[in-house]
Motif scaffolding. Structure first.
Motif, PDB file in Angstrom:
ATOM      1  N   UNK A 100       0.781  -1.337   0.100  1.00  0.00           N
ATOM      2  CA  UNK A 100       0.124  -0.082   0.177  1.00  0.00           C
ATOM      3  C   UNK A 100       0.649   1.256   0.046  1.00  0.00           C
ATOM      4  N   UNK A 142      -0.038   3.421  -3.192  1.00  0.00           N
ATOM      5  CA  UNK A 142      -1.281   4.002  -2.676  1.00  0.00           C
ATOM      6  C   UNK A 142      -1.069   5.351  -2.036  1.00  0.00           C
ATOM      7  N   UNK A 153       0.437   7.799  -4.330  1.00  0.00           N
ATOM      8  CA  UNK A 153      -0.471   8.320  -5.604  1.00  0.00           C
ATOM      9  C   UNK A 153      -1.690   9.153  -4.976  1.00  0.00           C
ATOM     10  N   UNK A 201      -4.877   2.926  -9.402  1.00  0.00           N
ATOM     11  CA  UNK A 201      -4.378   3.584  -7.894  1.00  0.00           C
ATOM     12  C   UNK A 201      -4.631   2.480  -6.879  1.00  0.00           C
ATOM     13  N   UNK A 202      -5.730   1.814  -6.933  1.00  0.00           N
ATOM     14  CA  UNK A 202      -6.102   0.764  -6.065  1.00  0.00           C
ATOM     15  C   UNK A 202      -6.691  -0.499  -6.784  1.00  0.00           C
ATOM     16  N   UNK A 226      -8.786   8.465  -5.986  1.00  0.00           N
ATOM     17  CA  UNK A 226      -7.927   7.372  -6.234  1.00  0.00           C
ATOM     18  C   UNK A 226      -8.852   6.430  -7.543  1.00  0.00           C
ATOM     19  N   UNK A 274      -5.250   5.220   5.288  1.00  0.00           N
ATOM     20  CA  UNK A 274      -6.127   3.993   4.556  1.00  0.00           C
ATOM     21  C   UNK A 274      -6.229   2.731   5.809  1.00  0.00           C
ATOM     22  N   UNK A 299      -1.982  -0.074   6.984  1.00  0.00           N
ATOM     23  CA  UNK A 299      -0.724   0.937   6.831  1.00  0.00           C
ATOM     24  C   UNK A 299      -0.098   1.058   5.737  1.00  0.00           C
ATOM     25  N   UNK A 300       0.266   2.109   5.471  1.00  0.00           N
ATOM     26  CA  UNK A 300       0.937   2.077   3.978  1.00  0.00           C
ATOM     27  C   UNK A 300       2.296   3.032   4.066  1.00  0.00           C
TER      28      UNK A 300
END
Lengths: 284, 343
Positions: A118, A121, A124, A283-284, B50, B80, B83-84
């Protein structure tokens, strides 16, 4: 050229120079941020560095010495003149390219991991253009490839490769062009893939063919037609040719200008394909 | 402020979001409550630019999500579900990276980073690699990252998913303080009733891509009517259902009686339960037909609200299904809600 890529076709903005300059400045900061992240991660993942240095060394010394001891590739007229060049020296430019292939293509396709965790993401959803993300990553790939190649270049002293300041400049330029091309290729492939399973496909169908078809291990003079056609299509062929010329003084079947020209062309075209893929990427 | 207008999202033949219309006001905490797969995350992703909607649009802070995605992105923060952050980098480095990506002015960068680190209580761990953080710390880092560029709107997608109860409470406190200190508009998704109840000014209950109820938690609960007295009756005793029903309904404070003779459970919806409970117990004693084993007094929870709206939704949906000859089976619908009943 660079500005055009960065602007990504927003021509109307180009009329307004002041906001335009500010915009470019901000995008450059963002590009630096993405590059810096790649560089830091590279420095911290020591296992990656060690693994990708070890394999080329294995090739250079085991294949180089092993085949060099029994194979007389140099009975042909082209090489007869310079007897100092053994098989090991002959494949050295190819081994440098091998390292660049592995590092760059893998680096590019690591974007699959970024997506998996992620991280992609989160980049982005930030106000950053896809072109900037692409270039930041590509520059990251070029940096890592250059560092890897530099380690091998030092090993070159051991096997008797002579460098001049001018040849060093050319070597760096060739490596950067090749790694930009191949990082773009890796990023393009990675941007189209959803799962990690595709990674193995890249290894089998991209990485190894690029290496074997480049003439890294054999001269291109007397090849059967089918193989000759395939080597012509491989951009790495031209990097191997150009490096061989600046390192060993061996002129291959293509002229130096031709080699550099094709490399430039591949860099620009794969870079463009990469930017377009990034723009289309979900993106997702 | 966020305005969502006639928003649809379809993947192939599946309608994920079906005509969503919501207005979220400044400084409001708005909750999207619904089961997994209801479309909450898709909606958040669309608002964060997105994903593109199939039809309809929305404005965030006055920017259209389709025409000005870049402006929308600059003005929002998003956390999100998973966790990113890059776990090879330290917490500080992650924040630095995003301060550059969000073009936080150079002179403000360090100040903002230390502010948000302080806010989420990660100052003393800022130089550790994120891979050494616990789940709760990672979440807090994500929130810090979302706040870094002083956005006016923050999206929190399931902020406490996978956290243990005590970490969850800590997180709620952070979120509450955040709303107070930073004057932001907050949109959060959750499938925890108590979370929505605790944090949100208004709640939109979403199911199968449709908003089926939208109001403040209090209003939603009051819509159910009164408080609930829950009783357990001795099982072996003979229970005269009709008699009990009749006697209780004579009282003007009783709104609804729900007696399950098999389980021996009795639910009475009443006004002012604490004062009227003795009277009810007296009536039940006088009937001689039952014996009360335990009594519990409670206010209706969002859980009750959810079940009510979900049920009404089923009935309405089924009516539609007959007309449209829709093959989409409603079977398993209640099973999906069973998880809420158990909590």
């Amino acid at each position: 050229m660079m500005i055009m890529i960065l602007k990504g076709g927003l021509w109307k903005d180009m009329l307004n120079m002041e906001t335009n300059n500010k915009w470019i400045e901000l995008e450059l900061v963002k590009l630096y941020a993405i590059w810096l992240r790649e560089f830091k991660v590279f420095l911290r993942e020591k296992s990656r560095l060690i693994a990708s240095t070890f394999t080329p060394l294995l090739w250079l010394f085991v294949i180089g010495e092993g085949f060099g001891a029994t194979t007389d590739l140099f009975g042909t007229a082209r090489f007869a003149a310079d007897t100092n060049i053994g098989y090991q020296q002959f494949i050295f430019p190819g081994i440098i390219c091998m390292s660049v292939i592995f590092t760059s293509v893998f680096f590019g396709s690591y974007i699959i991991w970024d997506r998996k965790f992620d991280f992609l993401k989160s980049v982005m959803v930030a106000p950053v253009s896809r072109t900037t993300i692409f270039l930041g990553k590509a520059f990251g790939g070029m940096t890592t490839s250059l560092i890897q190649a530099a380690i091998l270049l030092i090993v070159g002293f051991v096997i008797g490769i002579h460098y001049t300041p001018l040849s060093m400049v050319f070597i760096v330029i060739i490596i950067l062009l090749l790694s930009f091309t191949l990082t773009s290729l890796g990023l393009t492939l990675g941007s189209h893939m959803e799962s990690l399973e595709g990674f193995q496909l890249i290894v089998s169908f991209v990485v190894f063919p690029l290496f074997f078809l480049s003439g890294a291990l054999f001269p291109l003079d007397n090849l059967p037609t089918w193989l000759s056609i395939l080597t012509t299509l491989d951009p790495v062929t031209y990097a191997v040719g150009a490096l061989r010329e600046v390192m060993l003084g061996i002129t291959g079947i293509n002229s130096f200008a031709m080699n550099i020209g094709v490399l430039l062309l591949s860099a620009v075209s794969l870079g463009t394909v990469g930017v377009l893929s990034f723009r289309r990427m979900r993106a997702v | 402020m966020i305005t969502i207008k006639n928003l649809y999202k379809k993947y192939d033949n599946v309608t994920v979001l079906n005509d969503i219309n919501i207005k979220v006001f400044d400084n409001e905490v708005f909750g999207l409550l619904g089961p997994n797969g209801a479309g909450k995350t898709t909606l958040i992703h669309i608002l964060a630019t997105l994903i593109k909607p199939t039809a309809g649009t929305a404005t965030v802070n006055g920017y259209d999500i389709i025409k000005n995605p870049s402006e929308v992105r600059s003005s929002i923060g998003i956390v999100f579900q998973a966790p990113s952050s890059d776990d090879m980098l330290s917490g500080y480095e992650n924040l630095k990276l995003h301060s550059l990506l969000y073009a936080v002015p150079k002179e403000l960068r360090e100040k903002r980073i230390s502010e948000v680190l302080e806010l989420v209580g990660l100052t003393n761990r800022k130089d550790d690699q994120v891979k050494k953080y616990s789940g709760g710390m990672r979440r807090r880092l994500e929130i810090a990252r979302g706040l870094l560029h002083k956005p006016t709107v923050i999206f929190l997608d399931e902020p406490t998913l996978g956290l243990d109860p005590s970490s969850r409470e800590v997180m709620w406190k952070y979120i509450n303080r955040l709303v107070k200190d930073e004057k932001i508009t907050l949109i959060l998704t959750t499938h925890y009733m108590e979370e929505a109840d605790f944090l949100c000014d208004r709640i939109g209950i979403i199911d199968k891509g449709m908003i089926i109820a939208l109001d403040s938690p209090t209003q939603l609960k009051e819509g159910l009517g009164g408080e609930v007295i829950e009783m357990e009756l001795a099982k072996k005793k003979y229970v005269d259902k009709e008699n009990i029903d009749r006697l209780l309904k004579q009282c003007n404070f009783v709104r609804k009686v729900d007696l399950d003779t098999k389980k021996g459970s009795l639910l009475i919806y009443v006004d002012d339960a604490s004062h009227n409970l003795p009277a009810i117990l007296k009536i039940l004693n006088n009937t001689n037909s039952t014996e009360v084993e335990s009594v519990e007094l409670r206010s209706p929870t969002l859980n009750d609200v959810f079940l009510k709206f979900a049920q009404r939704h089923i009935t309405r949906k089924q009516g539609h299904d007959d007309e449209d000859d829709d093959n989409d089976s409603e079977g398993g619908f209640m099973e999906r809600y069973a998880q809420y009943g158990n909590k």
